[in-house]
Design a protein around this motif. Structure first.
Motif, PDB file in Angstrom:
ATOM      1  N   LEU A 131      28.900  52.670  34.555  1.00 35.80           N
ATOM      2  CA  LEU A 131      29.816  52.391  33.458  1.00 35.80           C
ATOM      3  C   LEU A 131      30.326  50.956  33.490  1.00 35.80           C
ATOM      4  CD1 LEU A 131      31.905  55.702  33.312  1.00 35.80           C
ATOM      5  CD2 LEU A 131      29.895  55.057  31.969  1.00 35.80           C
ATOM      6  N   VAL A 132      30.052  50.249  34.593  1.00 41.06           N
ATOM      7  CA  VAL A 132      30.409  48.830  34.712  1.00 41.06           C
ATOM      8  C   VAL A 132      29.124  48.023  34.652  1.00 41.06           C
ATOM      9  CG1 VAL A 132      31.510  47.065  36.122  1.00 41.06           C
ATOM     10  CG2 VAL A 132      32.417  49.381  36.130  1.00 41.06           C
ATOM     11  N   THR A 133      28.971  47.208  33.637  1.00 40.02           N
ATOM     12  CA  THR A 133      27.722  46.471  33.432  1.00 40.02           C
ATOM     13  C   THR A 133      27.855  44.975  33.682  1.00 40.02           C
ATOM     14  OG1 THR A 133      28.223  46.269  31.071  1.00 40.02           O
ATOM     15  CG2 THR A 133      26.890  48.168  31.759  1.00 40.02           C
ATOM     16  N   ALA A 134      29.062  44.523  34.044  1.00 49.30           N
ATOM     17  CA  ALA A 134      29.288  43.100  34.312  1.00 49.30           C
ATOM     18  C   ALA A 134      30.535  42.963  35.176  1.00 49.30           C
ATOM     19  CB  ALA A 134      29.461  42.323  33.007  1.00 49.30           C
ATOM     20  N   GLN A 135      30.762  41.741  35.685  1.00 50.44           N
ATOM     21  CA  GLN A 135      31.982  41.489  36.456  1.00 50.44           C
ATOM     22  C   GLN A 135      33.208  41.845  35.627  1.00 50.44           C
ATOM     23  OE1 GLN A 135      32.019  37.402  37.786  1.00 50.44           O
ATOM     24  NE2 GLN A 135      31.150  37.944  39.755  1.00 50.44           N
ATOM     25  N   THR A 136      34.221  42.366  36.305  1.00 56.85           N
ATOM     26  CA  THR A 136      35.446  42.726  35.611  1.00 56.85           C
ATOM     27  C   THR A 136      36.632  42.551  36.545  1.00 56.85           C
ATOM     28  OG1 THR A 136      36.525  44.475  34.308  1.00 56.85           O
ATOM     29  CG2 THR A 136      35.326  45.170  36.284  1.00 56.85           C
ATOM     30  N   ASN A 137      37.837  42.672  36.002  1.00 49.90           N
ATOM     31  CA  ASN A 137      39.018  42.620  36.865  1.00 49.90           C
ATOM     32  C   ASN A 137      39.010  43.847  37.758  1.00 49.90           C
ATOM     33  OD1 ASN A 137      39.572  43.994  34.251  1.00 49.90           O
ATOM     34  ND2 ASN A 137      41.497  44.539  35.281  1.00 49.90           N
ATOM     35  N   SER A 138      39.224  43.637  39.029  1.00 49.32           N
ATOM     36  CA  SER A 138      39.197  44.751  39.984  1.00 49.32           C
ATOM     37  C   SER A 138      40.512  44.881  40.741  1.00 49.32           C
ATOM     38  CB  SER A 138      38.039  44.569  40.970  1.00 49.32           C
ATOM     39  OG  SER A 138      38.227  43.400  41.758  1.00 49.32           O
ATOM     40  N   LEU A 139      41.559  44.230  40.235  1.00 49.87           N
ATOM     41  CA  LEU A 139      42.874  44.288  40.872  1.00 49.87           C
ATOM     42  C   LEU A 139      43.951  44.417  39.803  1.00 49.87           C
ATOM     43  CD1 LEU A 139      42.280  41.362  43.376  1.00 49.87           C
ATOM     44  CD2 LEU A 139      42.845  43.693  44.103  1.00 49.87           C
ATOM     45  N   TYR A 140      44.937  45.263  40.083  1.00 50.77           N
ATOM     46  CA  TYR A 140      46.126  45.385  39.231  1.00 50.77           C
ATOM     47  C   TYR A 140      47.358  45.443  40.117  1.00 50.77           C
ATOM     48  CZ  TYR A 140      43.397  46.656  35.041  1.00 50.77           C
ATOM     49  OH  TYR A 140      42.539  46.655  33.970  1.00 50.77           O
TER      50      TYR A 140
END
Length: 226
Positions: A131-140
């Motif tokens: 469901l993740v196809t590219a870099q994304t934010n991984s911290l909140y």
């Protein structure tokens, strides 16, 4: 070389090493996330070793420390957009501490904590990697009205497990805790649920390739004092 100043908002365990993350903190600059990573460990393990993160006095950085570190280049992680390799030629330098009362400036308000494709999928602690196809934010960094720490024992290896139970934007979560401070504080307690109350929480998301899943972790819990 110019150093980068971070307010550390995560310092968690990762395969007997460390996963550190913080927000860039300079005057008049956007507080972007940075996750310093290394390349000294085998098997594509980008965790940081004790030697790589310790200060001149050999102490280990902690959550809320303000530190100056030297960075090299983006790690180009397939999922985690914040990862940057550290320059191991320089020691980390602690320059202060961020008071809990000043943390409101870092709070984020995402609509959802990544993806929740199945309502009862481990209580929303993971989702399929495809469901993740590219870099994304991984911290909140979020604020929770009420959190409970649940201690249980793994049926696989007999070790204690620590989970945080909370509700965020009308969705229930039960997420594994990797905050070493929680391990120290609750490690001797028996199985059960322990109220933690109102707190700030750093959420981290990482792929687990062996299972083709992305997992969510509570990388730091910071209690808000009454």
């Amino acid at each position: 070389m110019t150093s980068t100043r971070l307010v550390l908002l995560a310092a968690s365990a990762k395969r007997r090493n460390y996963c550190i993350a913080g927000r860039k903190w300079h005057e008049n600059q956007h507080h972007i996330w940075i996750r310093p990573v290394g390349d000294s460990l085998p098997d594509s393990n980008d965790a940081l070793t004790t030697r790589e993160i310790q200060f001149q006095n050999y102490r280990i950085p902690e959550v809320l420390d303000i530190v100056d570190i030297h960075l090299l280049r983006a790690a180009n992680h397939p999922v985690q957009a914040e990862n940057i390799f550290i320059d191991t030629a320089f020691k980390w330098k602690k320059v202060g501490r961020m008071p809990v009362s000043h943390l409101e400036q870092f709070v984020e308000t995402p609509h959802s904590l990544w993806l929740n494709p199945y309502e009862s999928y481990g209580v929303n602690d993971s989702f399929p990697s495809n469901l993740v196809t590219a870099q994304t934010n991984s911290l909140y960094f979020i604020k929770l009205e009420d959190l409970t720490i649940r201690i249980s024992t793994s049926s696989f290896n007999g070790r204690k497990r620590f989970h945080g139970l909370f509700r965020y934007n009308s969705v229930n979560y039960k997420i594994s805790i990797t905050d070493t401070n929680i391990y120290s504080e609750y490690g001797q307690k028996s199985e059960g649920d322990y109220p933690f109350g109102e707190c700030y929480a750093t959420l981290s998301m990482a792929p687990f390739t062996e299972r083709n899943e992305c997992y969510k972790f509570l990388a730091a819990l910071i209690k808000i004092q009454d």
